[in-house]
Design a protein around this motif. Structure first.
Motif, short mmCIF file in Angstrom:
data_model
loop_
_atom_site.label_atom_id
_atom_site.label_comp_id
_atom_site.label_asym_id
_atom_site.label_seq_id
_atom_site.Cartn_x
_atom_site.Cartn_y
_atom_site.Cartn_z
N HIS A 33 30.89 16.92 -86.95
CA HIS A 33 30.54 15.51 -87.11
C HIS A 33 31.12 14.88 -88.38
O HIS A 33 30.82 13.71 -88.66
CB HIS A 33 29.02 15.36 -87.10
N ALA A 39 24.38 13.28 -95.87
CA ALA A 39 24.09 13.38 -94.44
C ALA A 39 24.12 14.82 -93.97
O ALA A 39 23.32 15.23 -93.12
CB ALA A 39 25.09 12.54 -93.64
N PRO A 72 20.20 4.44 -94.19
CA PRO A 72 21.55 4.28 -93.66
C PRO A 72 21.98 5.33 -92.64
O PRO A 72 22.90 5.09 -91.87
CB PRO A 72 22.45 4.33 -94.91
N ILE A 73 21.31 6.47 -92.62
CA ILE A 73 21.69 7.51 -91.66
C ILE A 73 21.27 7.14 -90.24
O ILE A 73 21.79 7.67 -89.26
CB ILE A 73 21.11 8.88 -92.07
N GLY A 74 20.33 6.21 -90.12
CA GLY A 74 19.88 5.75 -88.79
C GLY A 74 18.88 6.69 -88.16
O GLY A 74 17.69 6.51 -88.28
N TYR A 89 22.77 15.93 -84.21
CA TYR A 89 23.72 14.99 -84.81
C TYR A 89 22.97 13.94 -85.60
O TYR A 89 21.76 13.73 -85.43
CB TYR A 89 24.58 14.33 -83.73
N GLY A 91 22.98 9.82 -86.69
CA GLY A 91 23.49 8.54 -86.21
C GLY A 91 24.68 8.07 -87.01
O GLY A 91 25.69 7.63 -86.46
N ASN A 92 24.60 8.17 -88.32
CA ASN A 92 25.71 7.84 -89.21
C ASN A 92 25.95 9.03 -90.13
O ASN A 92 25.28 9.17 -91.16
CB ASN A 92 25.41 6.59 -90.03
N PRO A 93 26.89 9.90 -89.79
CA PRO A 93 27.12 11.09 -90.60
C PRO A 93 27.87 10.81 -91.90
O PRO A 93 27.99 11.69 -92.75
CB PRO A 93 27.94 12.00 -89.68
N HIS A 94 28.40 9.59 -92.06
CA HIS A 94 29.19 9.26 -93.24
C HIS A 94 28.31 8.60 -94.31
O HIS A 94 28.61 7.50 -94.78
CB HIS A 94 30.37 8.36 -92.86
N VAL A 95 27.24 9.29 -94.67
CA VAL A 95 26.33 8.80 -95.71
C VAL A 95 26.37 9.76 -96.88
O VAL A 95 26.17 10.96 -96.71
CB VAL A 95 24.87 8.68 -95.18
N GLU A 269 27.59 13.53 -77.75
CA GLU A 269 27.03 13.16 -79.06
C GLU A 269 26.70 14.38 -79.90
O GLU A 269 26.77 14.33 -81.13
CB GLU A 269 25.77 12.32 -78.87
#
Length: 292
Positions: A33, A39, A72-74, A89, A91-95, A269
């Motif tokens: 991911h 994250a 921010p990770i959702g 997974y 939701g937002n792995p780019h944190v 996903e």
């Protein structure tokens, strides 16, 4: 060290425990991911917690955890099967957030307001579902809070993930539960001991295997080993499942998809594996719908 879990029960007390190392499966999930450090730690804790929760179920059953906060990770979704298969997974792995008190700011990434939903597929008519508010958004405390509030089982949960420039270097955890009738003196002893433990990552980096973590927690309390179980990142996706997802869109949507005659790609996903469907394959699904 391979990923595995040890499950024990105290010989003379109503206490059960488990400890695991999950470094490999957490590393694989984070690589799949492209998870940034904060994250990655959050996802790794959730995957490890899912592995521990999955060990509480019977053969063939599945446990799913959804952490959904206002950060921010959702959301973080994890599924764990009774055979040791784990996937998940973010939701937002780019944190990646600045450290908080010298530690990864997992609570800031998840968000301090939100819910933990635990779904257990027990092969009954409907799956069991429990929902609690996020307690600290640090993952471990949230799982312990869920077990106490929703399942009325006092539990201590420890989770640790260490991430560096080269990725995940250590991951693992433990889960200790007291069952009725409980001996208050034993509970107090274990509680004091757990409070003074080094972090899970410190224990793993110091060379402790799951058995060593169990020995450290239970110390002079005799335990019997019930099981050693391998753990691995494994996904249940397949082309057949993706076909069902396309069919669920309905005939009109499928007809729209083949208008350009370009292949349609669906990506899982959980594991990020792509499945490509050419226009003639989608037409076959439309024909199946017509026959049905």
């Amino acid at each position: 060290m391979k990923d595995y879990m040890v499950r024990v029960v105290a010989r003379y007390e109503n206490v059960r425990g488990m400890a695991c190392v999950t470094t490999g499966l957490v590393r694989e999930a984070c690589l799949r991911h492209d998870a940034y450090p904060t994250a990655a730690v959050a996802l790794g804790r959730a995957l490890t917690g899912g592995a521990l929760m999955g060990a509480l179920t019977k053969t063939g059953q599945r446990t799913a955890l959804k952490f959904e906060g206002n950060g921010p990770i959702g959301k973080i979704i994890v599924e764990a099967d009774s055979d040791g298969s784990v996937r998940g997974y973010a939701g937002n792995p780019h944190v990646d957030l600045p450290p908080a008190d010298g530690r990864f700011d997992v609570a800031g990434a998840v968000g301090r307001a939100g819910f933990l939903t635990v779904t257990r597929d027990l092969h009954m008519k409907e799956p069991y579902r429990g929902i609690v508010r996020l307690y600290t958004s640090e993952i471990a405390e949230d799982i312990a809070f869920y077990l106490l509030e929703s399942e009325q089982i006092p539990s201590a949960v420890g989770l640790g993930v260490s991430a560096g420039p080269s990725g995940i270097t250590a991951a693992g955890g433990f889960l200790i539960q007291t069952l009725p009738p409980a001996d208050e003196a034993v509970i107090e002893t274990l509680a004091r001991r757990i409070k003074t433990l080094p972090s899970v990552t410190e224990m793993l980096q110091g060379g402790l295997a799951p058995e060593g973590i169990i020995d450290t927690i239970f110390k002079d309390i005799p335990v019997d080993v019930l099981e050693k179980r391998e753990l691995a990142f494994r996904c249940a996706c397949s082309r057949g499942r993706m076909e069902k997802a396309l069919i669920a869109l309905g005939r009109k949507e499928l007809e729209t998809l083949i208008e350009t005659q370009e292949p349609v790609t669906l990506t899982c996903e959980f594991c990020r594996k792509p499945y490509s469907f050419a226009a003639d394959a989608i037409q076959g699904l439309i024909d199946d719908l017509s026959r049905a």
